[in-house]
Structures are given as structure tokens and as C-alpha cells.
Enzyme design. Structure first.
Site, mmCIF file in Angstrom:
data_model
loop_
_atom_site.group_PDB
_atom_site.id
_atom_site.type_symbol
_atom_site.label_atom_id
_atom_site.label_comp_id
_atom_site.label_asym_id
_atom_site.label_seq_id
_atom_site.Cartn_x
_atom_site.Cartn_y
_atom_site.Cartn_z
ATOM 1 N N HIS A 193 -6.937 -11.227 -1.855
ATOM 2 C CA HIS A 193 -6.398 -10.846 -0.545
ATOM 3 C C HIS A 193 -7.326 -11.384 0.543
ATOM 4 O O HIS A 193 -8.405 -10.832 0.788
ATOM 5 C CB HIS A 193 -6.310 -9.328 -0.472
ATOM 6 C CG HIS A 193 -5.510 -8.795 0.685
ATOM 7 N ND1 HIS A 193 -5.053 -9.583 1.713
ATOM 8 C CD2 HIS A 193 -5.069 -7.527 0.959
ATOM 9 C CE1 HIS A 193 -4.378 -8.817 2.575
ATOM 10 N NE2 HIS A 193 -4.377 -7.573 2.131
ATOM 11 N N THR A 216 0.849 -1.197 0.000
ATOM 12 C CA THR A 216 0.000 0.000 0.000
ATOM 13 C C THR A 216 0.885 1.248 0.000
ATOM 14 O O THR A 216 1.741 1.401 0.860
ATOM 15 C CB THR A 216 -0.911 -0.014 1.246
ATOM 16 O OG1 THR A 216 -1.859 -1.064 1.093
ATOM 17 C CG2 THR A 216 -1.661 1.304 1.402
ATOM 18 N N ASN A 218 -4.807 -5.518 12.762
ATOM 19 C CA ASN A 218 -6.237 -5.232 12.583
ATOM 20 C C ASN A 218 -7.123 -6.036 13.542
ATOM 21 O O ASN A 218 -8.222 -6.481 13.183
ATOM 22 C CB ASN A 218 -6.677 -5.465 11.127
ATOM 23 C CG ASN A 218 -6.234 -4.333 10.197
ATOM 24 O OD1 ASN A 218 -6.137 -3.179 10.629
ATOM 25 N ND2 ASN A 218 -5.971 -4.661 8.936
ATOM 26 N N ASN A 258 -4.420 -10.441 6.618
ATOM 27 C CA ASN A 258 -4.178 -9.169 7.310
ATOM 28 C C ASN A 258 -5.420 -8.469 7.847
ATOM 29 O O ASN A 258 -5.457 -7.250 7.972
ATOM 30 C CB ASN A 258 -3.375 -8.219 6.416
ATOM 31 C CG ASN A 258 -1.997 -8.774 6.101
ATOM 32 O OD1 ASN A 258 -1.540 -9.702 6.773
ATOM 33 N ND2 ASN A 258 -1.326 -8.234 5.093
ATOM 34 N N TYR A 273 -8.531 -8.125 6.645
ATOM 35 C CA TYR A 273 -9.526 -7.516 5.750
ATOM 36 C C TYR A 273 -10.710 -8.477 5.560
ATOM 37 O O TYR A 273 -10.785 -9.513 6.222
ATOM 38 C CB TYR A 273 -8.842 -7.047 4.463
ATOM 39 C CG TYR A 273 -7.793 -5.992 4.813
ATOM 40 C CD1 TYR A 273 -8.194 -4.751 5.331
ATOM 41 C CD2 TYR A 273 -6.434 -6.263 4.746
ATOM 42 C CE1 TYR A 273 -7.251 -3.803 5.731
ATOM 43 C CE2 TYR A 273 -5.481 -5.314 5.145
ATOM 44 C CZ TYR A 273 -5.903 -4.089 5.635
ATOM 45 O OH TYR A 273 -4.989 -3.153 6.060
HETATM 46 C C1 PHB Z 1 -2.149 -1.011 4.954
HETATM 47 O O1 PHB Z 1 -2.574 -0.173 4.158
HETATM 48 O O2 PHB Z 1 -1.672 -0.702 6.050
HETATM 49 C C2 PHB Z 1 -2.225 -2.419 4.599
HETATM 50 C C3 PHB Z 1 -2.903 -2.789 3.477
HETATM 51 C C4 PHB Z 1 -2.988 -4.124 3.125
HETATM 52 C C5 PHB Z 1 -2.375 -5.067 3.922
HETATM 53 C C6 PHB Z 1 -1.681 -4.703 5.040
HETATM 54 C C7 PHB Z 1 -1.609 -3.372 5.387
HETATM 55 O O3 PHB Z 1 -2.463 -6.352 3.612
#
Ligand code: PHB
Length: 380
Positions: free
Chosen positions: A189, A40, A249, A192, A194
Site C-alpha cells: 500500500h 477497511t 489525508n 492514500n 499512508y
Molecule cells: C480508511 O480506513 O479510511 C482507509 C484505509 C486505507 C485506505 C483508505 C482509507 O487506503
């Protein structure tokens, strides 16, 4: 130098692969095992459209065996941060087409990462100021990154069962747009913290319908999304990213080994091109505990991509003896567009500057020097 690379790529006397040994991934032959991780960078323009600078940024990194794009939203609802790109509008497709053309002109390969953030968002980032959606109405700890600065996360709205086909359709639509933008494949994805990870792990999924409860149910949306994306791309150009232990997260699972061994087996049975695993417990990799790579790679049974704080030495070991086929590098790729060449030559690496990771302009984005460009006058 050419001979040196050729000798190295044979794996030396051991006969084992090294980072420079070509490998098949779906229909492609990757020239090396060095992958650019999804990163990102928050430099997309209005309408979440990739910028002109992104074209140059990815072009500079085309010698990677494979590039993953930064996480890219499948829909306006999938947005969780300012200035992150999407793949749901015509303008986004046009901009991504320029990126894929640039990477292909340089002989590279690039997969788009399909992203829906779920609860890791804020009403100010959502269409009509709506609540972010999630499997369950459980508020993550901490703050969302918004255009108005950091603001506390809100409790998301739990998706109704009848809304799940609409979520799957967001991925299907985005996958089709990625195909028309000229990508070589896609990564789903599911890591992490999401949306898809929120369904997989029981700390964030308290549903009592067919999408919650036992792992067979918590995996169901990822199965449906993966099948929808396969229907567009074919199984050999689709992979999935998981992060079994990552707590980022506010994520947790009561039985991570059972949860992710099941996911790896099921995804393996779907014949995917690869499984990409964030092996660490934190994004910065500061805690030494890691996923049992040999076990999850065996459960999956196909090409395994490792990620999480690797340097050249540890990556080489993981490829030669550790059951990993490829290694995805994050921070080293921010600062070293020619990471492959630097590894070949054992050249020193540029140091990434965290102040320019997220947002800003070309500085810390497209201005890290390659070996050839740095002080070429001094070299004469
Ligand atoms: C972030 O923007 O911090 C971010 C985005 C995607 C990820 C991990 C962190 O998988």
C-alpha cells in the site's frame, strides 16, 4: 447461462476483452477481471486479530477474479485506526490462515495488503503512547480515529535516516508472515496518504537526506520495501498501489505527473505482477478529474488495475478500450458478495449502507444477500 458466459468471455464480435475474459496475473489465471478492492472494515478483535466474521466475509466474496484484503498493518507502529488487522503476530497469522483456507476452498485467490499508516495515527494507538512516525514532522489536517473518539492529529516524529532499514524490515517480516498465512500474493500500500505515499509526495516529504528531495530519493524507500517483499515472494506475486491525485489525508505533490510517471516506470522495471491505481482525486470519487490512465499504464508496462468509482458500464469500457486490465470495486463489493454473478446476469445490485462501513458486527458485513439466498421462497 453457461453458454452465455462462455460467449461473453470471448469478448463478443469485437475480439476485445470484457470483464469476464480470463487473464494471467503472475503465476495465476484469474477467471474474470473483477477485483475486490482493499476495504477497511474495523472489525478485527483484540490484538488486531481478524475475527471469525472476517472468514465468512471473505469466503462469501471468493468468486472475485482476485480479492485484496483490507489494509493490514506490518507492525504495531503501523496502526492508525481502531480494530484494523495486522500481520506481525502469530495469532494474526493463524486467523489469516483461516481466511485464506476459506477463500481457497471456494476456488478464489486472495492477496494481503501491507500497510503502515505513518503520520495518520495518534499516540493513543501507538506502542507506549509514542508519536506516529513520518518522513517529516508535518501534521495532517483533521482528526485521527481513536478508541476515545475523534482526536486532532499530532505532528509526527520525522524518522532518522538510520531508522529506515527498520521500517523496511517491518515490511519484510510482514511479507514473510503473509506467505506463511497462505496468501497468494501481496500488495504494498503506497497510496492514500499512508507512510510510503508520505515519502513519495513532496507535500509531506521535506527531508534533506537520501530519502527526500528529488523523486529518485523520495521513491527510495518504496524501492527498498518492494525489493524486500520481492525477496520473500518473487516479483510475480507482488504489486503496488498508488494514488497519484488523491488528496485524502492532506496529500499534495508539486509535480504529480513527473512523480508518478517515474514511480510507474521504476516499478515496471522491477517486473511486478501489477500496478493498482486509485485514479480519483478523492476517495468518494465526487470530483470527475482522473489520472491519465493510458499514460501511467504504458509507463508501468505490466498488468494495470484501475480503481475509483467504477460501475459495470464504465469498467467494461475501461477493459475493452481504455487500457485497463482489471477493475477493483470497493463499495459494490461491500454490498454484493456475488458481484461477479450479478454482473454476468445484469442483476440489480444491493445498496451499501455507509452506517456499517466502519466497525460494528455482522450487520452490513456478512449479511448482504446473494442472488440465490434472497427470497428464494418467492422465486419458487
Ligand atoms: C480508511 O480506513 O479510511 C482507509 C484505509 C486505507 C485506505 C483508505 C482509507 O487506503
Amino acid at each position: 447461462m453457461t453458454n452465455q458466459v462462455a460467449n461473453d468471455s470471448l469478448g463478443g464480435a469485437s475480439g476485445r476483452p470484457n470483464l469476464f475474459t480470463p487473464i494471467a496475473l503472475g503465476p495465476y489465471t484469474l477467471p474474470n477481471r473483477i477485483v475486490m478492492a482493499p476495504l477497511t472494515r474495523n472489525r478485527a478483535g483484540a490484538g488486531n486479530v481478524p475475527s471469525d466474521l472476517a472468514v465468512e466475509y471473505y469466503r462469501q466474496r471468493a468468486s472475485a477474479g482476485l480479492i485484496f484484503t483490507e489494509a493490514t498493518q506490518v507492525s504495531p507502529q503501523g496502526v492508525g485506526y481502531p480494530n484494523t488487522p495486522g500481520i506481525h503476530s502469530a495469532a494474526q497469522v493463524d486467523a489469516w490462515r483461516r481466511v485464506t483456507d476459506a477463500v481457497h476452498d471456494e476456488g478464489g485467490r486472495i492477496f494481503l495488503q501491507l500497510w503502515h499508516v505513518g503520520r495518520i495515527s495518534h499516540p493513543s494507538l501507538q506502542p507506549e503512547g509514542a508519536l506516529p512516525v513520518a518522513p517529516s514532522a508535518i501534521k495532517p489536517e483533521g482528526d485521527a480515529v481513536t478508541f476515545e473518539g475523534m482526536q486532532p492529529f499530532v505532528a509526527p516524529r520525522a524518522l532518522e535516516t538510520v531508522e529506515i532499514p527498520g521500517i523496511v524490515a517491518q515490511y519484510r517480516n510482514a511479507a514473510a508472515k503473509a506467505l506463511s498465512a497462505g496468501f497468494d500474493g501481496v500488495e504494498i500500500h503506497a497510496a492514500n496518504g499512508y507512510l510510503l505515499d508520505q515519502f513519495l509526495r513532496d507535500g509531506s516529504n521535506r527531508r534533506t537526506d537520501a530519502y527526500g528531495g528529488p523523486i529518485e530519493n523520495r521513491f527510495r524507500i518504496l524501492r527498498e520495501v518492494t525489493q524486500a517483499v520481492i525477496d520473500i515472494w518473487g516479483q510475480d506475486r507482488v504489486g503496488v498501489r498508488l494514488s497519484p491525485l488523491n488528496r485524502f489525508n492532506s496529500m499534495s505533490d508539486s509535480q504529480p505527473e513527473a512523480t508518478f510517471r517515474y514511480a510507474a516506470r521504476e516499478l515496471g522495471a522491477m517486473g511486478l505482477a501489477f500496478l493498482h491505481v486509485v485514479e480519483t482525486t478523492t476517495l468518494d470519487g465526487s470530483d470527475p478529474r482522473r489520472v491519465d490512465r493510458a499514460q501511467i499504464a504504458k509507463d508501468f508496462g505490466g498488468v494495470y488495475i484501475a480503481n475509483g468509482g467504477y460501475d459495470k458500464a464504465r469498467a467494461s469500457e475501461a477493459v475493452a478500450n481504455g487500457g485497463s486490465d482489471l477493475i477493483a470495486f470497493g463499495k459494490p463489493y461491500i454490498a454484493n458478495p456475488d458481484l461477479v454473478e450479478r454482473f454476468v446476469k445484469d442483476a440489480p445490485l444491493n445498496t451499501p449502507d455507509p452506517a456499517t462501513f466502519y466497525g460494528g458486527d455482522h450487520r452490513g458485513y456478512t449479511d448482504y444477500p446473494s442472488l440465490g439466498s434472497a427470497k428464494s421462497s418467492d422465486a419458487a
